[in-house]
Design an enzyme around this catalytic site. Sequence first.
Site, PDB file in Angstrom:
ATOM      1  CG  HIS A   1      38.424  39.097  37.555  1.00  0.00           C
ATOM      2  ND1 HIS A   1      37.434  39.921  37.044  1.00  0.00           N
ATOM      3  CD2 HIS A   1      38.447  39.343  38.888  1.00  0.00           C
ATOM      4  CE1 HIS A   1      36.894  40.620  38.022  1.00  0.00           C
ATOM      5  NE2 HIS A   1      37.516  40.297  39.154  1.00  0.00           N
TER       6      HIS A   1
ATOM      7  CG  HIS B   1      37.632  43.581  48.355  1.00  0.00           C
ATOM      8  ND1 HIS B   1      36.262  43.562  48.506  1.00  0.00           N
ATOM      9  CD2 HIS B   1      37.862  43.161  47.074  1.00  0.00           C
ATOM     10  CE1 HIS B   1      35.700  43.142  47.393  1.00  0.00           C
ATOM     11  NE2 HIS B   1      36.653  42.890  46.506  1.00  0.00           N
TER      12      HIS B   1
END
Length: 761
Positions: free
Chosen positions: A106, A285
């Site tokens: 992020h 993920h």
Amino acid sequence: MTDNTDTETTEMTGKCPFGGDRIGGATGAPPTLENWYPDRLRVEILHHNGQSANPLGANFDYAKAFSELDFDALKNDIKTFLTTSKEWWPSDYNNYGPQMVRMAWHAAGTYRIADGRGGAGTAMQRFAPISSWWDNGNTDKSRRLLQPIKQKYGAALSWGDLMVLTGNCALEIMGLPTYGFGGGRLDAWEADNATYWGPEVWDPETARDPSAMVNREKRWRGKPGDADYDLENPLAASNQALIYVDPEGPNGEGDPQLSANDIRITFTRMAMNDEETVALIAGGHAFGKSHGMTPADQIGMPPEIAPMEAMGLGWHNPRGTGNGADTMTNGIEGSWTPDPTAWDNDYLENLFKFEWTQKRSPAGALQWTPVDPDAPKTPDAHIAGQMNDLMMMTSDIALKVDPEYRKVCERFLEDFDLFTLAFSKAWYKLTHRDMGPTDRYLGPEVTVSDDLLWQDPLPPRSEQVIGDAQIADLKAAILATGISVSDLAYTAFSAAVTYRDSDKRGGADGARLALAPQKDWHINARCVPVIAALRGIKTEFSGDVSLADLIVLGGCVAVEKAAKDAGIDAPVPFTPGRVDAKQEATDEESFEWLKPVIDGFRNFVDPDYSSIAHGVAPEQMFLDKAHLMNLSAPEWVALTGGLRVLNLNHDGSRDGVFTDRVGVLSNDFFVNLVDVELEWKKYDENGLSFTLNDRATGNVRFTATRNDLVFGSNAQLRAIAEVYSSSDGHARFVTDFIAAWHKVMMLDRYDIKGHQPYQTV
């Protein structure tokens, strides 16, 4: 008349001079210039994050300090931390790895290719607005957990480097062979007040629930599936407070194909192709879980507006322990794989092996679960022995539904080694894309490869560069061509002006002005014959000189001549050593993003761009470009005034050329700009063109654009222009123009100047 002076004085005694109706909050609007004059030109952003904000001082050498720390010991400290859970914020699965991967991702994922802003390079995740975006929920905890390591290594380890290196270490302890790491990120020291993050209006409630803020008609044009469906430039996230896309699909409606459409646009805006996009999503993920045990409306305010006693930590969760099994981030709950702390291909295998159906998380968010009750389970992150259903987001199902993404997934399913390499390389690109030339990379794990086109690779520099005698010969040869001062200066400036300090891309080094796509830009048409003549000099020269050096030297020759013709002998600095890039080592698609829509320096406005209609005036874009070039306000003013009298207009027009001595480095631009005997009149109804008229006769003296008049209409810029227009201003102007010119020519020379602060004033 009653004298009430004493009464008023008595009433005000002991009161705060800032009344409640003057300082904002619930009682009124804040008394800021932006509040009073929302369209004002915020020139002060050019001095943002200057040396006065830096506690390390102007002379601190980060590259030296970083090189002296024990890199192996640092990595060992990080890896030890990753598997040592803290009670105040316990790790999932007794491993902080997934949490730190998210933090690093992020931090880097804010990068956008349109203007090069964002990215992990200055650790802006620590400051508003990024620190308080909903999508960054609990990254404040990640950084606070890392604080002991930061304190141990002090100034020798920036927050930017620590966050990215921690992400790398996390991947390594979970089994992924990383592609490399380059240090050299220099921290910013104050919030970003210059970057445009979107048109949405923020209020406290949207900080806790971004669904209240989704207003796609402001950020998007067209409808999904339409040919004109696209995201507003230069934005890269699908809506405010997100890094990429809404994991529940556009507007939280759970449509996988619409989600895929958004994914492709946003990841492309972040410089990723389809393969890199799938690799990043599927690879990221493979680890960790999403958190959605507490409804959004129960979560406290983000760090920037949290209570003072929170000491910079936000998103207080009142449910249960507030963390661990009760944690809340994006509202979706669960893990993608049976082993969330191991690098494997289970994510893709499960995505394609099973059918998935929608359900709601405990927090109410839309997510997907396997239809098959015999599908594998995943262990609970905190409750020993408890097994939970696997989870997918709408943005995961999108990879299975979209035909092109599906093809990439199927290749990765068939070849796990290919997937591993693709994710490693994509992660390296994600976390280093904003760092610029590899000359800025530090440390023993730097990877430089000719196939990494996003690094804008240059061939090795020769150990010997041209000396003073050769430079003198080349200057004479350039003058002998008879090319005008204006054309020589225009070509050199056109090569250098592509630089942007945001991601350190562009600039004169490499001579990419002579390569596609830059050579074919309309704004560079004026450079073509000049480059041809300089190639001829290069061919006839007995030594070894690059075209890049010749282009810059030609501009220096022009400025020296222009100053001399103005009566001032002033040498223009020239630092050789540039090299010429190869066409095959130039990523044409990514360089196309550097093509200007508006370039105030060369008085260019793309004819297809109606700036006023788009709500952004040309002078605002001009300021933005000056900011991207790391110019101070005086440098911006001096540089523009010189470019105008040299006539560096892209089309050779006389707009802004407030002089009868074109090609002479006079201060005529400023003298005529502020002359009180002249008045400006709007020439077109849109207010884009103007004439300068003699007050006495009404005769037109000069013509101008908004990018010229702004230096007389804006108070801060006019104050500087008045200095240069004064009787003692000419010599000062020439000195300042040459200094600004040299700075622009050297903006990309990290091989010479080493590491520079993010913003130097």
